[in-house]
Enzyme design. Structure first.
Site, PDB file in Angstrom:
ATOM      1  N   ASP A   7       0.851  -1.184   0.000  1.00  0.00           N
ATOM      2  CA  ASP A   7       0.000   0.000   0.000  1.00  0.00           C
ATOM      3  C   ASP A   7       0.894   1.243   0.000  1.00  0.00           C
ATOM      4  O   ASP A   7       1.651   1.466   0.951  1.00  0.00           O
ATOM      5  CB  ASP A   7      -0.861  -0.051   1.268  1.00  0.00           C
ATOM      6  CG  ASP A   7      -1.807   1.118   1.389  1.00  0.00           C
ATOM      7  OD1 ASP A   7      -1.693   2.092   0.615  1.00  0.00           O
ATOM      8  OD2 ASP A   7      -2.668   1.058   2.283  1.00  0.00           O
ATOM      9  N   ILE A   8       0.790   2.033  -1.022  1.00  0.00           N
ATOM     10  CA  ILE A   8       1.698   3.186  -1.178  1.00  0.00           C
ATOM     11  C   ILE A   8       1.468   4.234  -0.090  1.00  0.00           C
ATOM     12  O   ILE A   8       2.367   5.010   0.223  1.00  0.00           O
ATOM     13  CB  ILE A   8       1.560   3.795  -2.596  1.00  0.00           C
ATOM     14  CG1 ILE A   8       2.808   4.594  -2.973  1.00  0.00           C
ATOM     15  CG2 ILE A   8       0.295   4.644  -2.731  1.00  0.00           C
ATOM     16  CD1 ILE A   8       2.891   4.956  -4.443  1.00  0.00           C
ATOM     17  N   ASN A  21      -7.017  12.299 -11.094  1.00  0.00           N
ATOM     18  CA  ASN A  21      -7.789  12.620 -12.301  1.00  0.00           C
ATOM     19  C   ASN A  21      -7.581  14.095 -12.630  1.00  0.00           C
ATOM     20  O   ASN A  21      -7.076  14.868 -11.814  1.00  0.00           O
ATOM     21  CB  ASN A  21      -9.278  12.276 -12.110  1.00  0.00           C
ATOM     22  CG  ASN A  21      -9.853  12.940 -10.864  1.00  0.00           C
ATOM     23  OD1 ASN A  21      -9.887  14.161 -10.761  1.00  0.00           O
ATOM     24  ND2 ASN A  21     -10.290  12.131  -9.906  1.00  0.00           N
ATOM     25  N   VAL A  30      -6.089   4.137  -5.938  1.00  0.00           N
ATOM     26  CA  VAL A  30      -5.007   4.666  -5.102  1.00  0.00           C
ATOM     27  C   VAL A  30      -5.315   6.112  -4.686  1.00  0.00           C
ATOM     28  O   VAL A  30      -4.971   6.541  -3.575  1.00  0.00           O
ATOM     29  CB  VAL A  30      -3.641   4.518  -5.826  1.00  0.00           C
ATOM     30  CG1 VAL A  30      -3.523   5.402  -7.033  1.00  0.00           C
ATOM     31  CG2 VAL A  30      -2.492   4.781  -4.867  1.00  0.00           C
ATOM     32  N   ASP A  31      -5.999   6.844  -5.543  1.00  0.00           N
ATOM     33  CA  ASP A  31      -6.385   8.232  -5.210  1.00  0.00           C
ATOM     34  C   ASP A  31      -7.311   8.254  -3.992  1.00  0.00           C
ATOM     35  O   ASP A  31      -7.134   9.076  -3.086  1.00  0.00           O
ATOM     36  CB  ASP A  31      -7.080   8.849  -6.433  1.00  0.00           C
ATOM     37  CG  ASP A  31      -7.411  10.316  -6.237  1.00  0.00           C
ATOM     38  OD1 ASP A  31      -6.494  11.093  -5.950  1.00  0.00           O
ATOM     39  OD2 ASP A  31      -8.595  10.684  -6.364  1.00  0.00           O
ATOM     40  N   SER A 114      -2.468   4.634 -14.170  1.00  0.00           N
ATOM     41  CA  SER A 114      -3.396   4.336 -15.292  1.00  0.00           C
ATOM     42  C   SER A 114      -3.793   2.872 -15.435  1.00  0.00           C
ATOM     43  O   SER A 114      -4.623   2.558 -16.294  1.00  0.00           O
ATOM     44  CB  SER A 114      -2.839   4.815 -16.651  1.00  0.00           C
ATOM     45  OG  SER A 114      -3.006   6.205 -16.802  1.00  0.00           O
ATOM     46  N   THR A 115      -3.207   1.971 -14.651  1.00  0.00           N
ATOM     47  CA  THR A 115      -3.472   0.542 -14.897  1.00  0.00           C
ATOM     48  C   THR A 115      -4.689   0.007 -14.141  1.00  0.00           C
ATOM     49  O   THR A 115      -5.006  -1.173 -14.247  1.00  0.00           O
ATOM     50  CB  THR A 115      -2.252  -0.330 -14.518  1.00  0.00           C
ATOM     51  OG1 THR A 115      -2.062  -0.235 -13.095  1.00  0.00           O
ATOM     52  CG2 THR A 115      -1.006   0.121 -15.244  1.00  0.00           C
ATOM     53  N   GLY A 116      -5.363   0.866 -13.385  1.00  0.00           N
ATOM     54  CA  GLY A 116      -6.567   0.427 -12.673  1.00  0.00           C
ATOM     55  C   GLY A 116      -7.806   0.864 -13.434  1.00  0.00           C
ATOM     56  O   GLY A 116      -8.092   0.378 -14.531  1.00  0.00           O
ATOM     57  N   TYR A 118      -8.349   3.385 -15.171  1.00  0.00           N
ATOM     58  CA  TYR A 118      -8.079   3.960 -16.496  1.00  0.00           C
ATOM     59  C   TYR A 118      -7.743   2.913 -17.563  1.00  0.00           C
ATOM     60  O   TYR A 118      -7.621   3.266 -18.740  1.00  0.00           O
ATOM     61  CB  TYR A 118      -6.981   5.028 -16.405  1.00  0.00           C
ATOM     62  CG  TYR A 118      -7.478   6.367 -15.886  1.00  0.00           C
ATOM     63  CD1 TYR A 118      -8.780   6.539 -15.435  1.00  0.00           C
ATOM     64  CD2 TYR A 118      -6.648   7.483 -15.857  1.00  0.00           C
ATOM     65  CE1 TYR A 118      -9.244   7.757 -14.966  1.00  0.00           C
ATOM     66  CE2 TYR A 118      -7.102   8.719 -15.399  1.00  0.00           C
ATOM     67  CZ  TYR A 118      -8.404   8.845 -14.941  1.00  0.00           C
ATOM     68  OH  TYR A 118      -8.850  10.059 -14.489  1.00  0.00           O
TER      69      TYR A 118
HETATM   70  P1  ADP Z   1      -5.916   4.898 -12.566  1.00  0.00           P
HETATM   71  O1  ADP Z   1      -7.224   5.623 -12.482  1.00  0.00           O
HETATM   72  O2  ADP Z   1      -4.763   5.800 -12.939  1.00  0.00           O
HETATM   73  O3  ADP Z   1      -6.000   3.661 -13.403  1.00  0.00           O
HETATM   74  P2  ADP Z   1      -6.099   3.337 -10.064  1.00  0.00           P
HETATM   75  O4  ADP Z   1      -5.947   3.860  -8.684  1.00  0.00           O
HETATM   76  O5  ADP Z   1      -7.439   2.831 -10.476  1.00  0.00           O
HETATM   77  O6  ADP Z   1      -5.569   4.494 -11.041  1.00  0.00           O
HETATM   78  O7  ADP Z   1      -5.063   2.160 -10.294  1.00  0.00           O
HETATM   79  C1  ADP Z   1      -3.674   2.359 -10.462  1.00  0.00           C
HETATM   80  C2  ADP Z   1      -2.930   1.236  -9.769  1.00  0.00           C
HETATM   81  O8  ADP Z   1      -2.872   1.511  -8.372  1.00  0.00           O
HETATM   82  C3  ADP Z   1      -3.578  -0.144  -9.899  1.00  0.00           C
HETATM   83  O9  ADP Z   1      -2.542  -1.096 -10.148  1.00  0.00           O
HETATM   84  C4  ADP Z   1      -4.187  -0.369  -8.519  1.00  0.00           C
HETATM   85  O10 ADP Z   1      -4.244  -1.745  -8.179  1.00  0.00           O
HETATM   86  C5  ADP Z   1      -3.164   0.326  -7.659  1.00  0.00           C
HETATM   87  N1  ADP Z   1      -3.570   0.699  -6.298  1.00  0.00           N
HETATM   88  C6  ADP Z   1      -4.802   0.860  -5.771  1.00  0.00           C
HETATM   89  N2  ADP Z   1      -4.718   1.199  -4.468  1.00  0.00           N
HETATM   90  C7  ADP Z   1      -3.384   1.260  -4.165  1.00  0.00           C
HETATM   91  C8  ADP Z   1      -2.617   1.540  -2.985  1.00  0.00           C
HETATM   92  N3  ADP Z   1      -3.205   1.837  -1.830  1.00  0.00           N
HETATM   93  N4  ADP Z   1      -1.262   1.480  -3.070  1.00  0.00           N
HETATM   94  C9  ADP Z   1      -0.639   1.200  -4.230  1.00  0.00           C
HETATM   95  N5  ADP Z   1      -1.291   0.932  -5.379  1.00  0.00           N
HETATM   96  C10 ADP Z   1      -2.644   0.958  -5.344  1.00  0.00           C
END
Ligand code: ADP
Length: 165
Positions: A7-8, A21, A30-31, A114-116, A118
């Site tokens: 978890d970042i 966004n 993650v946002d 972008s890999t979630g 988006y």
């Molecule tokens: P985007 O809208 O840019 O695609 P997302 O947040 O949907 O962003 O996904 C981007 C990446 O972040 C995905 O691989 C997702 O699994 C990952 N992610 C989601 N939550 C966390 C977190 N708490 N820490 C690190 N990575 C995360």
């Protein structure tokens, strides 16, 4: 460069990168996690900035997170690959490193932008992330550490393969 699965929002680095966004409004993924950990003052600061074009980034305070600053990158929405998505994604990594360097931030953690939600293909995104960071770092001796923080094992595996880690 290193790869970490986790978890970042828990990363103790100078700069945590967010996958934001364009409106810089609290979203999911993650946002959402970053906003949850930061608290409502983060949105107030971002409202003052207004927004950010795709492929660019903006800096804010880190509030409740264990970092000095947050860097909010706006990744591209995947539209099939011929709408400038690769260049926009590379722009995120490049501009975030340049901004970190300008602010004297030496350690930086990136999510897989972008890999979630988006929809950018994770393998293609990981290659762009690693290539762009490698390329950009050669001109930025002040950046001491770049950590790719992956939420899932499959994404972490892609980065490990690319880095030979
Ligand atoms: P985007 O809208 O840019 O695609 P997302 O947040 O949907 O962003 O996904 C981007 C990446 O972040 C995905 O691989 C997702 O699994 C990952 N992610 C989601 N939550 C966390 C977190 N708490 N820490 C690190 N990575 C995360």
């Amino acid at each position: 460069m290193s790869v970490l699965r986790g978890d970042i929002t828990l990363c103790r680095v100078d700069a945590i990168v967010n996958a934001a966004n364009g409106a810089l409004k609290r979203g999911g993924g993650v946002d959402g996690a970053i906003h949850r950990a930061a608290g409502p003052d983060l949105q107030r600061e971002l409202d003052g900035i207004g927004g950010c074009p795709t492929g660019e980034c903006r800096i804010s305070g880190a509030y409740g997170l264990p970092a000095s600053r947050l860097i909010h990158c706006v990744g591209p929405v995947w539209r099939g690959g011929s709408a400038g998505e690769d260049e926009a994604l590379a722009g995120c990594y490049r501009s975030a490193l340049l901004l970190a360097d300008r602010h004297g931030l030496a350690t930086i953690a990136f999510p897989a932008i972008s890999t979630g939600i988006y929809g950018f293909p994770p393998d293609r995104a990981a290659r762009i992330a690693v290539d762009t960071v490698l390329d950009t770092l050669s001109g930025l001796p002040g950046i001491a550490e770049v950590r790719f923080v992956c939420f899932d094992e499959a994404t972490a595996g892609l980065y490990r393969e690319l880095l030979g880690a």
